[in-house]
Design an enzyme around this catalytic site. Structure first.
Site, PDB file in Angstrom:
ATOM      1  N   GLU A  80       0.848  -1.211   0.000  1.00  0.00           N
ATOM      2  CA  GLU A  80       0.000   0.000   0.000  1.00  0.00           C
ATOM      3  C   GLU A  80       0.873   1.247   0.000  1.00  0.00           C
ATOM      4  OE1 GLU A  80      -3.132  -0.475  -0.570  1.00  0.00           O
ATOM      5  OE2 GLU A  80      -2.726  -2.601  -0.364  1.00  0.00           O
ATOM      6  N   TRP A  99       1.989   1.699  -3.438  1.00  0.00           N
ATOM      7  CA  TRP A  99       0.917   2.284  -4.272  1.00  0.00           C
ATOM      8  C   TRP A  99       0.978   3.808  -4.178  1.00  0.00           C
ATOM      9  CZ3 TRP A  99      -2.273   0.838  -8.021  1.00  0.00           C
ATOM     10  CH2 TRP A  99      -2.642  -0.511  -8.149  1.00  0.00           C
ATOM     11  N   TRP A 146     -21.026  10.305 -20.254  1.00  0.00           N
ATOM     12  CA  TRP A 146     -21.590  10.161 -18.905  1.00  0.00           C
ATOM     13  C   TRP A 146     -23.021  10.685 -18.867  1.00  0.00           C
ATOM     14  CZ3 TRP A 146     -18.654   7.103 -16.145  1.00  0.00           C
ATOM     15  CH2 TRP A 146     -17.288   7.089 -16.356  1.00  0.00           C
ATOM     16  N   ASN A 204     -10.813   2.261   2.690  1.00  0.00           N
ATOM     17  CA  ASN A 204     -10.413   2.026   1.301  1.00  0.00           C
ATOM     18  C   ASN A 204     -11.408   1.159   0.528  1.00  0.00           C
ATOM     19  OD1 ASN A 204      -8.477   2.089  -0.968  1.00  0.00           O
ATOM     20  ND2 ASN A 204      -8.355  -0.104  -0.534  1.00  0.00           N
ATOM     21  N   TRP A 232     -16.506  10.320 -13.318  1.00  0.00           N
ATOM     22  CA  TRP A 232     -15.649  10.132 -12.141  1.00  0.00           C
ATOM     23  C   TRP A 232     -15.122  11.463 -11.606  1.00  0.00           C
ATOM     24  CZ3 TRP A 232     -10.566  11.750 -12.748  1.00  0.00           C
ATOM     25  CH2 TRP A 232     -10.091  11.890 -14.062  1.00  0.00           C
ATOM     26  N   TRP A 273      -9.776   7.086  -8.159  1.00  0.00           N
ATOM     27  CA  TRP A 273     -10.978   7.300  -8.968  1.00  0.00           C
ATOM     28  C   TRP A 273     -10.804   6.716 -10.352  1.00  0.00           C
ATOM     29  CZ3 TRP A 273     -15.905   8.332  -8.164  1.00  0.00           C
ATOM     30  CH2 TRP A 273     -16.265   8.753  -6.879  1.00  0.00           C
TER      31      TRP A 273
HETATM   32  P1  FAD Z   1      -3.620   1.893   5.250  1.00  0.00           P
HETATM   33  O1  FAD Z   1      -4.352   0.719   4.706  1.00  0.00           O
HETATM   34  O2  FAD Z   1      -3.130   1.826   6.637  1.00  0.00           O
HETATM   35  O3  FAD Z   1      -2.415   2.182   4.234  1.00  0.00           O
HETATM   36  C1  FAD Z   1      -1.277   2.928   4.661  1.00  0.00           C
HETATM   37  C2  FAD Z   1      -1.026   4.085   3.728  1.00  0.00           C
HETATM   38  O4  FAD Z   1      -0.755   3.614   2.412  1.00  0.00           O
HETATM   39  C3  FAD Z   1      -2.204   5.029   3.579  1.00  0.00           C
HETATM   40  O5  FAD Z   1      -2.267   5.946   4.646  1.00  0.00           O
HETATM   41  C4  FAD Z   1      -1.889   5.687   2.238  1.00  0.00           C
HETATM   42  O6  FAD Z   1      -0.950   6.723   2.369  1.00  0.00           O
HETATM   43  C5  FAD Z   1      -1.235   4.555   1.462  1.00  0.00           C
HETATM   44  N1  FAD Z   1      -2.240   3.899   0.625  1.00  0.00           N
HETATM   45  C6  FAD Z   1      -3.050   2.875   0.960  1.00  0.00           C
HETATM   46  N2  FAD Z   1      -3.799   2.506  -0.098  1.00  0.00           N
HETATM   47  C7  FAD Z   1      -3.469   3.335  -1.104  1.00  0.00           C
HETATM   48  C8  FAD Z   1      -3.900   3.467  -2.458  1.00  0.00           C
HETATM   49  N3  FAD Z   1      -4.820   2.661  -2.996  1.00  0.00           N
HETATM   50  N4  FAD Z   1      -3.358   4.450  -3.215  1.00  0.00           N
HETATM   51  C9  FAD Z   1      -2.395   5.269  -2.709  1.00  0.00           C
HETATM   52  N5  FAD Z   1      -1.950   5.189  -1.436  1.00  0.00           N
HETATM   53  C10 FAD Z   1      -2.485   4.231  -0.648  1.00  0.00           C
HETATM   54  N6  FAD Z   1      -5.615   7.966  -0.240  1.00  0.00           N
HETATM   55  C11 FAD Z   1      -5.191   9.155   0.206  1.00  0.00           C
HETATM   56  O7  FAD Z   1      -4.220   9.215   0.979  1.00  0.00           O
HETATM   57  N7  FAD Z   1      -5.799  10.310  -0.190  1.00  0.00           N
HETATM   58  C12 FAD Z   1      -6.876  10.309  -1.037  1.00  0.00           C
HETATM   59  O8  FAD Z   1      -7.385  11.379  -1.390  1.00  0.00           O
HETATM   60  C13 FAD Z   1      -7.361   9.055  -1.493  1.00  0.00           C
HETATM   61  N8  FAD Z   1      -8.458   8.982  -2.284  1.00  0.00           N
HETATM   62  C14 FAD Z   1      -8.887   7.757  -2.738  1.00  0.00           C
HETATM   63  C15 FAD Z   1     -10.003   7.704  -3.597  1.00  0.00           C
HETATM   64  C16 FAD Z   1     -10.450   6.480  -4.081  1.00  0.00           C
HETATM   65  C17 FAD Z   1     -11.644   6.432  -5.018  1.00  0.00           C
HETATM   66  C18 FAD Z   1      -9.794   5.301  -3.704  1.00  0.00           C
HETATM   67  C19 FAD Z   1     -10.272   3.970  -4.217  1.00  0.00           C
HETATM   68  C20 FAD Z   1      -8.695   5.341  -2.856  1.00  0.00           C
HETATM   69  C21 FAD Z   1      -8.229   6.558  -2.366  1.00  0.00           C
HETATM   70  N9  FAD Z   1      -7.129   6.644  -1.478  1.00  0.00           N
HETATM   71  C22 FAD Z   1      -6.679   7.873  -1.056  1.00  0.00           C
HETATM   72  C23 FAD Z   1      -6.355   5.435  -1.117  1.00  0.00           C
HETATM   73  C24 FAD Z   1      -6.800   4.734   0.184  1.00  0.00           C
HETATM   74  O9  FAD Z   1      -8.179   4.536   0.190  1.00  0.00           O
HETATM   75  C25 FAD Z   1      -6.395   5.508   1.437  1.00  0.00           C
HETATM   76  O10 FAD Z   1      -5.029   5.844   1.373  1.00  0.00           O
HETATM   77  C26 FAD Z   1      -6.607   4.658   2.696  1.00  0.00           C
HETATM   78  O11 FAD Z   1      -7.953   4.280   2.808  1.00  0.00           O
HETATM   79  C27 FAD Z   1      -6.181   5.462   3.910  1.00  0.00           C
HETATM   80  O12 FAD Z   1      -6.424   4.747   5.075  1.00  0.00           O
HETATM   81  P2  FAD Z   1      -5.239   4.195   5.997  1.00  0.00           P
HETATM   82  O13 FAD Z   1      -4.263   5.285   6.263  1.00  0.00           O
HETATM   83  O14 FAD Z   1      -5.865   3.539   7.158  1.00  0.00           O
HETATM   84  O15 FAD Z   1      -4.573   3.158   4.998  1.00  0.00           O
END
Ligand code: FAD
Length: 478
Positions: A273, A276, A304, A342, A360, A383
């Site tokens: 993650e 990512w 759309w 997420n 989107w 997105w």
């Molecule tokens: P954890 O599961 O603990 O992951 C640790 C860290 O990894 C996160 O804090 C984040 O920095 C990074 N991470 C995790 N998943 C992703 C991912 N898919 N893409 C990029 N980084 C990731 N994340 C954001 O930080 N800001 C946003 O604006 C954002 N918008 C999103 C919009 C959509 C439609 C989707 C599907 C995902 C988005 N995410 C975003 C990614 C992800 O959902 C969040 O980072 C995550 O839910 C944050 O929760 P956590 O810190 O508990 O994550």
């Protein structure tokens, strides 16, 4: 050795393991620190109680206290950064301005303008890698081009990893200095904002980041399986801290790598993650057209839904009133807390684009307005992944079913009940699709569909057919 450097904090609000700050103290005898509440950004915010401004403000108070302990201070101004940074640098007579790099096109433009203005005063400008573990051209394909599919990117990222990458940056003692113009952090009201009505949903500052990390350390082992179930709160909740830099990415990668090397599945998954996150920074940096268009440009031709029905559906989606309980619970979580799990971000984004057929970019903009952790790179990436318009996106014909997703990831409806209390008495089996229970049986549980809770705003099977046709039209070029 330079005489003095101005350290410009932006989304790196910490004195711990901060690349530009540490390097400034290595390269100059005196280091001044500044944070600018950028009018160009503040003026675009619609809510005077925006939780992000309050989060930054509280984090600055902690940062200022930390800098004071190192003998420094923080200058805080409210202005346009493009004007204020060159003016302040000239006023202080520094040799250079240091900052950590930002990958958003608008920020890159701002930094280029600042650099030009500084050059006119013969003041240097240097940017450092701090927000990402890898950036620029560090992870490329053998052809020299960016890797736009995640798995090869991750594999290359891992191959390139060296333990030196996570050695924390330390401040050299005795270098931080207090300029005459440092007057502490002004009150929030002085920049035209106020704290949110409810307490901030995330504890701000480096202390908040540390507290979140300490909680998560005990959950890391089970992350690989528990991360998909919103009711479990089994993810780190560190995203606002990564957004504002109150926690260093290197410390988190160190934890994840350590766990992965010890054979803990959860740690390896969590490391993915974090990669990512780097991946989407890299995409935004190399492909800035994603800010307003599809990564795969052919999908800009998607037709759309628009007009009154689409506007009504969009409003229902924003309010958490679509009639699909898990979608609604998720959207209400976002409204109430400024954060969303997420799995639910994927589900709600899929629902908007594939069930409601709405562009989107409308959903992306709504998330940008509401998310405390809003980050252009990750939000845009998420997105476009969900809308199947992005790099390495979900194939367009794989469409989440909002009911089966709910049955799988919130089987007992605990998450739904937390945010949609009007469904509290509906039995587990029916809570995912209450309309299937029938009006009489629902009434026995105190629920009138269309009165207490909406009927489903769309028929999923029909919507699915429309979506397949919408995407097929683009694929076939018709
Ligand atoms: P954890 O599961 O603990 O992951 C640790 C860290 O990894 C996160 O804090 C984040 O920095 C990074 N991470 C995790 N998943 C992703 C991912 N898919 N893409 C990029 N980084 C990731 N994340 C954001 O930080 N800001 C946003 O604006 C954002 N918008 C999103 C919009 C959509 C439609 C989707 C599907 C995902 C988005 N995410 C975003 C990614 C992800 O959902 C969040 O980072 C995550 O839910 C944050 O929760 P956590 O810190 O508990 O994550």
């Amino acid at each position: 050795m330079l005489d003095s450097i101005l350290m410009w904090f932006r989304r790196d609000l910490r004195d711990d393991d901060n690349a530009a700050l540490a390097e400034a103290t290595r390269r100059a005898r005196r280091v001044y620190c500044v944070f600018i509440f950028d009018r160009d950004i503040l003026d675009a915010l619609v809510d005077p109680a925006d939780a992000r401004v309050a989060f930054i403000h509280a984090s600055l108070i902690e940062l200022e206290a930390g800098l004071r302990q190192h003998g420094g201070a923080l200058i805080v101004r409210t202005a346009r950064a493009v004007d204020a940074i060159p003016a302040l640098a000239a006023e202080l007579g520094v040799d250079a301005v240091f900052a950590n790099r930002d990958y958003e096109p608008a920020a890159k433009q701002r930094d280029a303008a600042v650099e030009t203005a500084l050059a006119a005063h013969r003041i240097g400008f240097e940017g450092f890698k701090d927000q990402a573990l890898r950036d620029g051209a560090e992870v490329l394909a053998q052809s020299g081009r960016p890797l736009t599919v995640f798995t090869p990117y991750r594999n290359a990222w891992l191959r390139r990893f060296a333990d030196d990458d996570i050695v924390p940056f330390s401040i050299q003692p005795g270098r931080l200095a207090v300029p005459p113009c440092a007057q502490g952090v002004p009150p929030l009201a002085s920049i035209g904002f106020r704290p949110p009505a409810d307490a901030l949903p995330f504890q701000p500052g480096m202390s908040g980041a540390q507290a979140a990390l300490t909680r998560f350390e005990s959950l890391l082992g089970g992350y690989a399986t528990a991360r998909d179930f919103p009711a479990l709160d089994a993810t780190s909740g560190l995203s606002p801290h990564l957004r504002f830099g109150t926690m260093s990415i290197r410390r988190l990668v160190a934890l994840a790598i350590g766990g992965a090397r010890a054979g803990r599945d959860g740690a390896a998954k969590w490391l993915d993650e974090l990669i990512w996150r780097d991946f989407y920074f890299m995409i935004l940096d190399h492909f800035p057209h994603v800010v307003d268009g599809a990564f795969r440009r052919e999908f800009d031709a998607l037709k759309w839904e628009s007009g009154a029905t689409a506007d009504r559906d969009f409003a229902a989606w924003c309010e958490g009133a679509t009639g699909f309980p898990l979608v609604d619970a998720a959207m209400r979580q976002l409204r109430l807390t400024g954060w969303m799990h997420n799995r639910l971000r994927m589900l709600t984004a899929s629902f908007l684009t594939k069930d409601l057929g709405i562009d989107w970019r409308r959903g992306e903009a709504y998330f940008a307005e509401r998310l405390l952790d809003f980050d252009l790179a990750a939000n845009n990436g998420g997105w476009q992944w969900s809308a199947s318009t992005g790099c390495d996106a979900q194939p367009y014909f794989r469409i989440f079913n909002p009911v089966t997703q709910s049955e799988r990831f919130d089987a007992e409806g605990s998450f739904i009940r937390r945010f949609v209390p009007e469904l509290a008495a509906v039995p587990d089996r029916f809570i995912h699709a209450p309309w299937t229970l029938g009006e009489l049986a629902l009434a026995a549980h105190g629920l009138r569909l269309g009165v207490d809770y909406p009927r489903p705003c769309v028929d999923h099977a029909e919507a699915r057919r429309r979506t397949l046709a919408r995407y097929a039209a683009v694929k076939n070029g018709s």
